[in-house]
Design a protein around this motif. Structure first.
Motif, PDB file in Angstrom:
ATOM      1  N   ARG A 187       0.823  -1.210   0.000  1.00 31.64           N
ATOM      2  CA  ARG A 187       0.000   0.000   0.000  1.00 31.64           C
ATOM      3  C   ARG A 187       0.858   1.262   0.000  1.00 31.64           C
ATOM      4  N   ARG A 188       2.150   1.108   0.251  1.00 36.48           N
ATOM      5  CA  ARG A 188       3.069   2.259   0.272  1.00 36.48           C
ATOM      6  C   ARG A 188       3.505   2.667  -1.127  1.00 36.48           C
ATOM      7  N   GLU A 189       3.306   1.811  -2.103  1.00 32.47           N
ATOM      8  CA  GLU A 189       3.777   2.079  -3.462  1.00 32.47           C
ATOM      9  C   GLU A 189       3.087   3.284  -4.095  1.00 32.47           C
ATOM     10  N   ARG A 190       1.864   3.553  -3.685  1.00 34.05           N
ATOM     11  CA  ARG A 190       1.075   4.621  -4.306  1.00 34.05           C
ATOM     12  C   ARG A 190       1.780   5.971  -4.222  1.00 34.05           C
ATOM     13  N   PHE A 191       2.542   6.183  -3.143  1.00 34.90           N
ATOM     14  CA  PHE A 191       3.116   7.507  -2.923  1.00 34.90           C
ATOM     15  C   PHE A 191       4.168   7.854  -3.977  1.00 34.90           C
ATOM     16  N   GLY A 192       4.999   6.896  -4.340  1.00 35.00           N
ATOM     17  CA  GLY A 192       6.016   7.143  -5.354  1.00 35.00           C
ATOM     18  C   GLY A 192       5.418   7.402  -6.718  1.00 35.00           C
TER      19      GLY A 192
END
Length: 386
Positions: A187-192
């Motif tokens: 779910r952290r991938e969205r930020f990049g």
């Protein structure tokens, strides 16, 4: 981004606009279409957006799996291995990837194996060179920051994999959906991705929406991360107004599929396809290079092959090749051309026999982490006749 969000909310709730015309102009800044939506517009774009509409040449548009690829987001070799692997990855991940993770818990890929990191970087760069020579515009995610990597760290330790932007985003027509992924580290991938293409989307016709955020629950005894809703781009196949979504129990779930069906509305028909948990996504067992031609792994489909494949020419892929080598996971450049990893000689020949141009290039440093060429890219613009 927080300042941008506050600005968007002020625009949405403006009460003392000088005129209705100014209010309408300011409303163009907001592309969110649900309570959970967000806007990518920054201050400079906000000022510009009040004076002109998005240019057609900047349109975001994807309607089919095939057609000419014009613009795309491709992954980067940023991998931070978690200190403990989620139980669910043992269902579907290739054997070599599991061994590598278990031997290097808590390390970055570059720390764990500099040679493999360099190999993955080179293989991605080679594929991008091929795409650019074909006239494809390529975007890459920004590397997530330490703060972004700490997102949801109370339920899962800081870790991330940015190889596969197919999953945290989804483009259907001109709708850009920031999806909610099953495993917290993903779910952290969205930020990049969000920071990398914010300007691109702000200048486009894209209707941008973010899915409802899943309740932050720890992994239960069954390897589940809560009720969701979860929806991952690797499960979603576009055939015009018919959308097919895989559900293996490892990624997208029924709640996520129901959300997509409600969001798209009556204009689209959203079909659920049950998959065995031995696969992660629908694109791990299905590829559709052109209308009427499909690459399949039959063992993956719990209820048999989807009806739409009844009259299609089918190229069968053995279970081992589909699971360990991601053989079904190709990159469609146009209706005549597909890119696949080297080492799949039988598949390459069968595709050529079916009339396709096949570009083979090494990708084994990426596929060992449970994703192939389709996982590694997500179209922003693809032109298709059907």
């Amino acid at each position: 981004m927080q300042r941008t969000w506050r600005k968007v909310m002020r625009v949405k709730n403006i009460r003392h606009s000088p005129s209705r015309r100014n209010f309408c102009k300011q409303s163009l800044l907001t592309t969110a279409v649900a309570a959970t939506g967000f806007s990518f517009a920054n201050k400079a774009q906000a000022a510009q957006s009040t004076t002109k509409m998005p240019n057609e040449e900047h349109a975001v548009s994807v309607h089919y799996e095939w057609g000419t690829l014009k613009e795309v987001v491709c992954g980067i070799p940023n991998l931070v291995i978690p200190k403990k692997l989620p139980d669910v990855v043992y269902n579907y991940a290739p054997t070599e990837g599991i061994k590598f993770f278990e031997a290097n818990l808590g390390k970055t890929l570059e720390e764990a194996d500099p040679k493999t990191f360099a190999k993955a970087s080179e293989q991605m760069d080679t594929a991008i060179t091929i795409l650019k020579k074909r006239g494809v515009t390529v975007h890459r995610p920004n590397k997530v920051t330490s703060d972004e990597n700490a997102y949801l760290s109370r339920i899962f330790p800081p870790s991330v994999i940015q190889f596969f932007p197919r999953d945290p985003m989804l483009v259907i027509g001109n709708k850009y959906i920031e999806t909610e992924l099953f495993i917290p580290l993903r779910r952290r991938e969205r930020f990049g991705i969000r920071s990398a293409i914010a300007n691109r989307l702000a200048e486009s016709n894209a209707q941008v929406v973010s899915m409802p955020v899943a309740i932050p629950t720890k992994e239960d005894k069954d390897g589940s991360w809560g009720p969701g809703p979860f929806l991952e781009g690797g499960d979603v196949f576009l055939f015009g107004k018919d959308i097919y979504v895989g559900n293996s129990g490892n990624a997208s779930n029924s709640a996520g599929i129901a959300w997509l069906r409600q969001y798209l509305g009556a204009e689209y028909a959203v079909h659920e396809i049950k998959l065995t948990p031995k696969f992660l996504h629908l694109d791990c067992c299905l590829a559709t290079p052109r209308p009427g031609l499909a690459v399949i792994c039959r063992e993956a489909f719990v209820d048999g092959l989807p009806d739409f494949l009844n009259d299609w020419k089918l190229i069968d892929v053995p279970f081992t090749d589909a699971k360990e080598k991601l053989a079904c996971n190709g990159l469609v450049i146009d209706e005549k051309t597909i890119m696949i990893s080297t080492g799949l000689d039988s598949l390459a020949q069968n595709l050529r026999n079916a009339g396709q141009e096949v570009i083979e290039t090494p990708f084994d440093a990426i596929t060992q982490y449970a994703g192939g060429f389709r996982c590694w890219h997500h179209p922003l613009v693809r032109t298709s006749k059907k």
